[in-house]
Design a protein around this motif. Structure first.
Motif, short mmCIF file in Angstrom:
data_model
loop_
_atom_site.label_atom_id
_atom_site.label_comp_id
_atom_site.label_asym_id
_atom_site.label_seq_id
_atom_site.Cartn_x
_atom_site.Cartn_y
_atom_site.Cartn_z
N GLU A 44 0.83 -1.20 0.00
CA GLU A 44 0.00 0.00 0.00
C GLU A 44 0.87 1.26 0.00
OE1 GLU A 44 -3.04 -0.18 -0.75
OE2 GLU A 44 -3.29 -2.32 -0.41
N ARG A 47 1.52 2.15 -3.45
CA ARG A 47 0.36 2.85 -4.00
C ARG A 47 0.33 4.30 -3.52
NH1 ARG A 47 -4.97 0.40 -2.66
NH2 ARG A 47 -5.69 1.83 -4.26
N GLU A 52 -2.57 7.01 -5.01
CA GLU A 52 -3.84 6.27 -4.94
C GLU A 52 -4.36 6.15 -3.52
OE1 GLU A 52 -3.22 2.46 -6.76
OE2 GLU A 52 -2.55 3.35 -8.64
N ASP A 72 -8.04 4.91 1.01
CA ASP A 72 -7.99 4.48 -0.39
C ASP A 72 -8.91 5.40 -1.19
OD1 ASP A 72 -8.25 3.17 -2.88
OD2 ASP A 72 -7.95 1.22 -1.94
#
Length: 169
Positions: A44, A47, A52, A72
């Motif tokens: 994550e 990301r 994101e 998210d």
């Protein structure tokens, strides 16, 4: 600051700050879950570099994470989805979860989004009560599942039912 509350009891007040979680923090976050969970958090963080997600840490004065969680921005259109919240067990019920959620909401609003969403397991009434106290309203239910690593390194699938909650920001 330490104040005495009576014989053998004291209250410790410590300053904390919220910042982005970084890969160098992961060894200090072993309390938040298994090695498989930390590998997922590491993914994550990749990301996060792409914009994101945001992954936040509430840190002590010596910069150790004591609460972590993510937002998210791809899960639901027009909303930031708060997920993977964890507070060091010894410091639960001290306001760190509230601080973390409020920081996540600020990040969501800062992106021009008007809604925060999250899912809470039906068998976690303490977390649901916190979210309701912070203004989240249930709007549905959905099954969820993820892989969990056992103490022997084996992986099994954990399945649960969640209450879906949202808050207009």
């Amino acid at each position: 600051m330490v104040t005495e509350d009576g014989p053998g009891r004291a209250t410790l007040v410590a300053s904390v700050r919220v910042r982005d979680l970084s890969p160098r923090d992961l060894p200090a976050c072993a309390w938040s879950g298994s090695a498989a969970h930390l590998r997922q958090v590491e993914r994550e963080l990749v990301r996060a570099t792409a914009g994101e997600v945001d992954y936040l840490a509430v840190c002590t004065p010596v910069d150790l994470p004591v609460a972590i969680g993510g937002v998210d921005y791809r899960a639901h259109e027009g909303a930031g989805t708060i997920w993977q919240l964890a507070v060091l067990p010894a410091l639960q019920s001290c306001g760190l979860g509230t601080l973390l959620i409020r920081a996540a909401e600020q990040r969501i609003a800062g992106r021009g989004l008007g809604r925060a969403e999250l899912a809470v397991e039906e068998d976690n009434p303490r977390a649901r009560a916190l979210y309701e106290r912070l203004g989240y309203v249930a709007y549905g239910r959905a099954p969820d599942a993820w892989d969990v690593e056992g103490p022997d390194g084996s992986i099994h699938r954990y399945e649960t039912m969640c209450v879906l909650m949202r808050k207009d920001l």
